[in-house]
Design a protein around this motif. Structure first.
Motif, PDB file in Angstrom:
ATOM      1  N   ASP A  52       0.866  -1.181   0.000  1.00 57.22           N
ATOM      2  CA  ASP A  52       0.000   0.000   0.000  1.00 57.22           C
ATOM      3  C   ASP A  52       0.900   1.227   0.000  1.00 57.22           C
ATOM      4  N   SER A  53       1.020   1.850  -1.147  1.00 57.58           N
ATOM      5  CA  SER A  53       1.973   2.946  -1.319  1.00 57.58           C
ATOM      6  C   SER A  53       1.543   4.255  -0.664  1.00 57.58           C
ATOM      7  N   ARG A  54       0.362   4.277  -0.048  1.00 59.95           N
ATOM      8  CA  ARG A  54      -0.059   5.508   0.618  1.00 59.95           C
ATOM      9  C   ARG A  54       0.787   5.804   1.841  1.00 59.95           C
ATOM     10  N   TRP A  55       1.343   4.754   2.439  1.00 55.89           N
ATOM     11  CA  TRP A  55       2.191   4.889   3.615  1.00 55.89           C
ATOM     12  C   TRP A  55       3.341   3.909   3.507  1.00 55.89           C
ATOM     13  N   PRO A  56       4.566   4.333   3.805  1.00 56.49           N
ATOM     14  CA  PRO A  56       5.622   3.334   3.968  1.00 56.49           C
ATOM     15  C   PRO A  56       5.257   2.496   5.204  1.00 56.49           C
ATOM     16  N   TRP A  57       5.038   1.211   5.002  1.00 58.35           N
ATOM     17  CA  TRP A  57       4.403   0.375   6.013  1.00 58.35           C
ATOM     18  C   TRP A  57       5.092  -0.973   6.046  1.00 58.35           C
ATOM     19  N   LEU A  58       5.801  -1.230   7.130  1.00 56.33           N
ATOM     20  CA  LEU A  58       6.505  -2.493   7.301  1.00 56.33           C
ATOM     21  C   LEU A  58       5.769  -3.376   8.296  1.00 56.33           C
ATOM     22  N   ILE A  59       5.949  -4.671   8.135  1.00 53.47           N
ATOM     23  CA  ILE A  59       5.305  -5.652   8.999  1.00 53.47           C
ATOM     24  C   ILE A  59       6.363  -6.637   9.467  1.00 53.47           C
ATOM     25  N   LEU A  60       6.460  -6.790  10.776  1.00 53.92           N
ATOM     26  CA  LEU A  60       7.353  -7.794  11.352  1.00 53.92           C
ATOM     27  C   LEU A  60       6.513  -8.992  11.776  1.00 53.92           C
ATOM     28  N   VAL A  61       6.884 -10.174  11.322  1.00 48.71           N
ATOM     29  CA  VAL A  61       6.155 -11.393  11.665  1.00 48.71           C
ATOM     30  C   VAL A  61       7.123 -12.334  12.381  1.00 48.71           C
ATOM     31  N   PRO A  62       6.958 -12.508  13.698  1.00 49.61           N
ATOM     32  CA  PRO A  62       7.836 -13.451  14.397  1.00 49.61           C
ATOM     33  C   PRO A  62       7.697 -14.853  13.783  1.00 49.61           C
ATOM     34  N   MET A  63       8.826 -15.480  13.516  1.00 47.93           N
ATOM     35  CA  MET A  63       8.816 -16.807  12.901  1.00 47.93           C
ATOM     36  C   MET A  63       8.682 -17.865  13.993  1.00 47.93           C
ATOM     37  N   VAL A  64       7.549 -17.792  14.679  1.00 56.23           N
ATOM     38  CA  VAL A  64       7.233 -18.703  15.778  1.00 56.23           C
ATOM     39  C   VAL A  64       5.867 -19.299  15.481  1.00 56.23           C
ATOM     40  N   ALA A  65       5.816 -20.602  15.393  1.00 57.48           N
ATOM     41  CA  ALA A  65       4.563 -21.289  15.060  1.00 57.48           C
ATOM     42  C   ALA A  65       3.484 -20.981  16.094  1.00 57.48           C
ATOM     43  N   ASP A  66       2.292 -20.715  15.598  1.00 60.45           N
ATOM     44  CA  ASP A  66       1.084 -20.553  16.420  1.00 60.45           C
ATOM     45  C   ASP A  66       1.084 -19.344  17.348  1.00 60.45           C
ATOM     46  N   ALA A  67       1.983 -18.377  17.162  1.00 63.93           N
ATOM     47  CA  ALA A  67       1.978 -17.174  18.001  1.00 63.93           C
ATOM     48  C   ALA A  67       0.858 -16.249  17.531  1.00 63.93           C
ATOM     49  N   VAL A  68      -0.001 -15.849  18.456  1.00 67.89           N
ATOM     50  CA  VAL A  68      -1.119 -14.956  18.168  1.00 67.89           C
ATOM     51  C   VAL A  68      -0.938 -13.632  18.917  1.00 67.89           C
ATOM     52  N   GLU A  69      -0.473 -13.707  20.136  1.00 64.50           N
ATOM     53  CA  GLU A  69      -0.289 -12.529  20.983  1.00 64.50           C
ATOM     54  C   GLU A  69       1.179 -12.419  21.382  1.00 64.50           C
ATOM     55  N   ILE A  70       1.620 -11.217  21.712  1.00 61.10           N
ATOM     56  CA  ILE A  70       3.006 -11.041  22.144  1.00 61.10           C
ATOM     57  C   ILE A  70       3.294 -11.912  23.355  1.00 61.10           C
ATOM     58  N   HIS A  71       2.329 -12.039  24.256  1.00 58.84           N
ATOM     59  CA  HIS A  71       2.568 -12.856  25.451  1.00 58.84           C
ATOM     60  C   HIS A  71       2.619 -14.352  25.146  1.00 58.84           C
ATOM     61  N   ASP A  72       2.323 -14.761  23.910  1.00 54.58           N
ATOM     62  CA  ASP A  72       2.502 -16.158  23.511  1.00 54.58           C
ATOM     63  C   ASP A  72       3.983 -16.492  23.299  1.00 54.58           C
ATOM     64  N   LEU A  73       4.814 -15.462  23.112  1.00 49.98           N
ATOM     65  CA  LEU A  73       6.238 -15.664  22.888  1.00 49.98           C
ATOM     66  C   LEU A  73       6.967 -15.904  24.200  1.00 49.98           C
ATOM     67  N   ARG A  74       8.043 -16.659  24.127  1.00 49.26           N
ATOM     68  CA  ARG A  74       8.920 -16.794  25.292  1.00 49.26           C
ATOM     69  C   ARG A  74       9.496 -15.425  25.614  1.00 49.26           C
ATOM     70  N   GLU A  75       9.930 -15.229  26.842  1.00 50.34           N
ATOM     71  CA  GLU A  75      10.419 -13.914  27.274  1.00 50.34           C
ATOM     72  C   GLU A  75      11.545 -13.407  26.382  1.00 50.34           C
ATOM     73  N   GLY A  76      12.490 -14.253  26.038  1.00 48.41           N
ATOM     74  CA  GLY A  76      13.585 -13.836  25.172  1.00 48.41           C
ATOM     75  C   GLY A  76      13.100 -13.390  23.804  1.00 48.41           C
ATOM     76  N   ASP A  77      12.090 -14.068  23.286  1.00 46.65           N
ATOM     77  CA  ASP A  77      11.524 -13.687  21.990  1.00 46.65           C
ATOM     78  C   ASP A  77      10.726 -12.386  22.094  1.00 46.65           C
ATOM     79  N   GLN A  78      10.085 -12.159  23.235  1.00 52.70           N
ATOM     80  CA  GLN A  78       9.398 -10.880  23.443  1.00 52.70           C
ATOM     81  C   GLN A  78      10.413  -9.730  23.379  1.00 52.70           C
ATOM     82  N   LEU A  79      11.546  -9.914  24.027  1.00 57.17           N
ATOM     83  CA  LEU A  79      12.588  -8.885  24.008  1.00 57.17           C
ATOM     84  C   LEU A  79      13.157  -8.706  22.604  1.00 57.17           C
ATOM     85  N   ALA A  80      13.352  -9.806  21.892  1.00 57.93           N
ATOM     86  CA  ALA A  80      13.860  -9.726  20.522  1.00 57.93           C
ATOM     87  C   ALA A  80      12.870  -8.991  19.625  1.00 57.93           C
ATOM     88  N   LEU A  81      11.585  -9.250  19.812  1.00 59.70           N
ATOM     89  CA  LEU A  81      10.553  -8.555  19.025  1.00 59.70           C
ATOM     90  C   LEU A  81      10.591  -7.055  19.310  1.00 59.70           C
TER      91      LEU A  81
END
Length: 137
Positions: free
Chosen positions: A33-62
């Motif tokens: 969508d060229s109306r806004w420079p818009w990036l998306i980060l997708v954690p490569m962790v299976a079945d993650a839906v919420e940030i709190h689904d990630l392990r603590e180290g992965d939360q910090l990495a995110l």
């Protein structure tokens, strides 16, 4: 970092964005969508839906990767403001939006979601922005 063996990108994210790079935890993508420079980060962790689904180290990495991407997007675009968030109401797979905003852009000062119709990048503009992002990483 997170387990990546069973990670699979949501079909809608794959369809509506372009790959930019792989970071330590996340796949980095450019929303088509060229109306806004818009990036998306997708954690490569299976079945993650919420940030709190990630392990603590992965939360910090995110958090680190989101901050890094926000800083480089602001530098590249010279935008007024960076908006970031993990909503997931339509696409459940955990992903974080990082959007460059400027006063007077379509929808300012409101949110980008639900505002008008996406305007896809032309090939040259998309490649130029992706190249600038990759160079800044």
């Amino acid at each position: 970092m997170g387990e990546t063996t069973a990670f699979q990108l949501d079909d809608r994210l794959a369809r509506d964005s372009h790959p930019v790079s792989r970071l330590d935890l996340c796949e980095l993508r450019l929303a088509n969508d060229s109306r806004w420079p818009w990036l998306i980060l997708v954690p490569m962790v299976a079945d993650a839906v919420e940030i709190h689904d990630l392990r603590e180290g992965d939360q910090l990495a995110l958090a680190r990767e989101t901050a890094k991407v926000a800083q480089l997007l602001k530098k590249i675009t010279g935008c007024t403001k960076i908006n970031s968030g993990a909503l997931g109401n339509v696409v459940r797979q955990l992903h974080v939006h990082v959007v460059a905003r400027n006063e007077g852009d379509p929808g300012w000062p409101g949110p980008i979601w639900g505002h008008g119709k996406a305007e896809p990048y032309d090939e040259a503009d998309r490649q130029k922005l992706i190249g600038a992002i990759r160079e800044s990483l």
